[in-house]
Write a protein that holds these residues in place. Structure first.
Motif, mmCIF file in Angstrom:
data_model
loop_
_atom_site.group_PDB
_atom_site.id
_atom_site.type_symbol
_atom_site.label_atom_id
_atom_site.label_comp_id
_atom_site.label_asym_id
_atom_site.label_seq_id
_atom_site.Cartn_x
_atom_site.Cartn_y
_atom_site.Cartn_z
ATOM 1 N N GLU A 14 -1.634 11.511 -0.921
ATOM 2 C CA GLU A 14 -2.984 11.968 -1.285
ATOM 3 C C GLU A 14 -3.833 10.834 -1.857
ATOM 4 O O GLU A 14 -4.838 11.071 -2.503
ATOM 5 C CB GLU A 14 -2.907 13.117 -2.302
ATOM 6 C CG GLU A 14 -2.505 14.455 -1.693
ATOM 7 C CD GLU A 14 -0.999 14.545 -1.460
ATOM 8 O OE1 GLU A 14 -0.236 14.084 -2.342
ATOM 9 O OE2 GLU A 14 -0.591 15.030 -0.392
ATOM 10 N N TRP A 15 -3.423 9.594 -1.660
ATOM 11 C CA TRP A 15 -4.131 8.406 -2.128
ATOM 12 C C TRP A 15 -4.157 8.301 -3.655
ATOM 13 O O TRP A 15 -5.031 7.683 -4.224
ATOM 14 C CB TRP A 15 -5.564 8.323 -1.593
ATOM 15 C CG TRP A 15 -5.609 8.133 -0.115
ATOM 16 C CD1 TRP A 15 -5.935 9.068 0.810
ATOM 17 C CD2 TRP A 15 -5.292 6.946 0.619
ATOM 18 N NE1 TRP A 15 -5.838 8.540 2.069
ATOM 19 C CE2 TRP A 15 -5.460 7.239 1.983
ATOM 20 C CE3 TRP A 15 -4.892 5.675 0.249
ATOM 21 C CZ2 TRP A 15 -5.235 6.297 2.974
ATOM 22 C CZ3 TRP A 15 -4.676 4.735 1.239
ATOM 23 C CH2 TRP A 15 -4.849 5.058 2.578
ATOM 24 N N ASN A 16 -3.177 8.876 -4.320
ATOM 25 C CA ASN A 16 -3.056 8.696 -5.765
ATOM 26 C C ASN A 16 -2.308 7.399 -6.014
ATOM 27 O O ASN A 16 -1.273 7.140 -5.397
ATOM 28 C CB ASN A 16 -2.288 9.867 -6.397
ATOM 29 C CG ASN A 16 -3.021 11.169 -6.206
ATOM 30 O OD1 ASN A 16 -4.187 11.285 -6.543
ATOM 31 N ND2 ASN A 16 -2.337 12.152 -5.631
ATOM 32 N N ALA A 17 -2.836 6.596 -6.917
ATOM 33 C CA ALA A 17 -2.245 5.293 -7.219
ATOM 34 C C ALA A 17 -1.129 5.431 -8.243
ATOM 35 O O ALA A 17 -1.212 6.235 -9.169
ATOM 36 C CB ALA A 17 -3.318 4.351 -7.746
ATOM 37 N N HIS A 20 -2.235 7.867 6.383
ATOM 38 C CA HIS A 20 -0.965 7.151 6.303
ATOM 39 C C HIS A 20 -0.258 7.251 7.641
ATOM 40 O O HIS A 20 -0.123 8.334 8.184
ATOM 41 C CB HIS A 20 -0.078 7.747 5.209
ATOM 42 C CG HIS A 20 -0.689 7.691 3.855
ATOM 43 N ND1 HIS A 20 -0.645 6.567 3.085
ATOM 44 C CD2 HIS A 20 -1.373 8.613 3.143
ATOM 45 C CE1 HIS A 20 -1.267 6.809 1.935
ATOM 46 N NE2 HIS A 20 -1.721 8.044 1.951
ATOM 47 N N ASP A 27 0.835 -1.202 0.000
ATOM 48 C CA ASP A 27 0.000 0.000 0.000
ATOM 49 C C ASP A 27 0.872 1.256 0.000
ATOM 50 O O ASP A 27 0.555 2.239 -0.657
ATOM 51 C CB ASP A 27 -0.937 0.030 1.210
ATOM 52 C CG ASP A 27 -2.129 -0.889 1.055
ATOM 53 O OD1 ASP A 27 -2.377 -1.376 -0.071
ATOM 54 O OD2 ASP A 27 -2.817 -1.129 2.065
ATOM 55 N N ARG A 87 -8.118 3.746 5.358
ATOM 56 C CA ARG A 87 -9.103 4.508 4.592
ATOM 57 C C ARG A 87 -10.318 3.609 4.437
ATOM 58 O O ARG A 87 -10.400 2.801 3.528
ATOM 59 C CB ARG A 87 -8.540 4.901 3.230
ATOM 60 C CG ARG A 87 -9.487 5.795 2.456
ATOM 61 C CD ARG A 87 -8.858 6.278 1.181
ATOM 62 N NE ARG A 87 -8.663 5.175 0.262
ATOM 63 C CZ ARG A 87 -8.535 5.299 -1.044
ATOM 64 N NH1 ARG A 87 -8.545 6.482 -1.593
ATOM 65 N NH2 ARG A 87 -8.367 4.249 -1.812
ATOM 66 N N HIS A 142 -2.184 2.019 6.141
ATOM 67 C CA HIS A 142 -2.872 3.002 5.310
ATOM 68 C C HIS A 142 -4.367 2.820 5.541
ATOM 69 O O HIS A 142 -5.001 1.987 4.923
ATOM 70 C CB HIS A 142 -2.536 2.804 3.827
ATOM 71 C CG HIS A 142 -1.163 3.245 3.484
ATOM 72 N ND1 HIS A 142 -0.047 2.676 4.028
ATOM 73 C CD2 HIS A 142 -0.736 4.233 2.674
ATOM 74 C CE1 HIS A 142 1.021 3.284 3.542
ATOM 75 N NE2 HIS A 142 0.638 4.225 2.724
ATOM 76 N N TYR A 178 -2.936 -7.017 -4.161
ATOM 77 C CA TYR A 178 -2.715 -6.616 -5.555
ATOM 78 C C TYR A 178 -2.622 -7.850 -6.443
ATOM 79 O O TYR A 178 -1.571 -8.216 -6.962
ATOM 80 C CB TYR A 178 -1.480 -5.713 -5.664
ATOM 81 C CG TYR A 178 -1.655 -4.461 -4.843
ATOM 82 C CD1 TYR A 178 -2.344 -3.366 -5.364
ATOM 83 C CD2 TYR A 178 -1.187 -4.380 -3.536
ATOM 84 C CE1 TYR A 178 -2.536 -2.220 -4.611
ATOM 85 C CE2 TYR A 178 -1.386 -3.249 -2.780
ATOM 86 C CZ TYR A 178 -2.060 -2.172 -3.311
ATOM 87 O OH TYR A 178 -2.256 -1.049 -2.564
ATOM 88 N N PHE A 227 2.186 1.714 -3.482
ATOM 89 C CA PHE A 227 1.171 1.955 -4.500
ATOM 90 C C PHE A 227 0.533 3.338 -4.394
ATOM 91 O O PHE A 227 0.231 3.968 -5.400
ATOM 92 C CB PHE A 227 0.098 0.872 -4.415
ATOM 93 C CG PHE A 227 -0.905 0.897 -5.538
ATOM 94 C CD1 PHE A 227 -0.526 0.637 -6.846
ATOM 95 C CD2 PHE A 227 -2.238 1.167 -5.278
ATOM 96 C CE1 PHE A 227 -1.447 0.647 -7.881
ATOM 97 C CE2 PHE A 227 -3.183 1.174 -6.305
ATOM 98 C CZ PHE A 227 -2.782 0.916 -7.613
ATOM 99 N N TYR A 228 0.321 3.812 -3.162
ATOM 100 C CA TYR A 228 -0.359 5.096 -2.949
ATOM 101 C C TYR A 228 0.607 6.154 -2.451
ATOM 102 O O TYR A 228 1.490 5.870 -1.652
ATOM 103 C CB TYR A 228 -1.468 4.954 -1.894
ATOM 104 C CG TYR A 228 -2.614 4.090 -2.310
ATOM 105 C CD1 TYR A 228 -3.529 4.525 -3.251
ATOM 106 C CD2 TYR A 228 -2.803 2.837 -1.743
ATOM 107 C CE1 TYR A 228 -4.596 3.731 -3.630
ATOM 108 C CE2 TYR A 228 -3.873 2.041 -2.113
ATOM 109 C CZ TYR A 228 -4.766 2.493 -3.057
ATOM 110 O OH TYR A 228 -5.812 1.709 -3.421
ATOM 111 N N ASP A 229 0.380 7.397 -2.884
ATOM 112 C CA ASP A 229 1.113 8.508 -2.298
ATOM 113 C C ASP A 229 0.299 9.085 -1.138
ATOM 114 O O ASP A 229 -0.746 8.546 -0.778
ATOM 115 C CB ASP A 229 1.481 9.562 -3.350
ATOM 116 C CG ASP A 229 0.288 10.304 -3.936
ATOM 117 O OD1 ASP A 229 -0.812 10.272 -3.347
ATOM 118 O OD2 ASP A 229 0.466 10.942 -4.994
#
Length: 170
Positions: free
Chosen positions: A40-43, A107, A33, A115, A113, A68, A36-38
């Motif tokens: 800001e939850w951008n993949a 995070h 996770d 959410r 992570h 994944y 994969f995510y930054d």
């Protein structure tokens, strides 16, 4: 045990087991996770995410946790041990909600992570019926007969197994 892939439902304890095994085995830990995510939850684009995993599994020692499913073969083909956190649906749901209560959302810098939204709840609630058979098929195809496969069905069994691994390493 030098290259360990940990898979299972959200809330099953993958990240905890990864951190503990990393400590016991003195191996670097990667929480997918976090890769994969930054913030800001951008993949990450999937081709780049696959390449990141190829670089990780090329190393001599590692513990990687995360599902994944589309990139699972990358890890399964390279690992010597697969751990499937095979907890009940109720235990996994408890895991995601209790983690959210204990740690809050966002995070946490340690592979956590958080959410929770309807999609996450639905994924966890249907994991054993929908995703688990697909994961099991990939384990059978890419790792069975070549890697050790460990199924951990509950938190007590997981604690016992971690103690056993720690004793074997000392």
């Amino acid at each position: 045990m030098k290259k360990v892939a940990i898979v299972g439902c959200g809330g099953s304890g993958k990240s905890h087991v990864a951190r503990e095994l990393g400590r016991i085995l003195d191996a670097p830990v990667t929480h997918l996770d976090a890769a994969f995510y930054d913030d800001e939850w951008n993949a990450l684009p999937m081709d780049k995410f696959t390449e990141v995993q190829r670089e990780l599994v090329a190393k001599p020692r590692w513990v990687i946790d995360g599902n994944y499913n589309s990139t699972l073969p990358v890890r399964l083909e390279a690992c010597d041990t697969v751990i499937l956190m095979d907890v009940s649906t109720l235990a996994a749901l408890y895991g995601i909600f209790s983690r959210q209560i204990r740690l809050g959302a966002g995070h946490k810098g340690n592979g956590v992570h958080n959410r929770i939204h309807w999609g996450v709840i639905k994924y966890v609630a249907t994991y054993r019926r929908k995703m688990r058979p697909r994961v099991m098929a990939k384990i059978e195809e890419y790792a069975a007969g070549r890697a050790d496969v460990v199924l951990l069905a509950n938190r007590r069994q997981t604690r016992r197994w971690l103690r056993k691994v720690a004793a074997e390493q000392s």
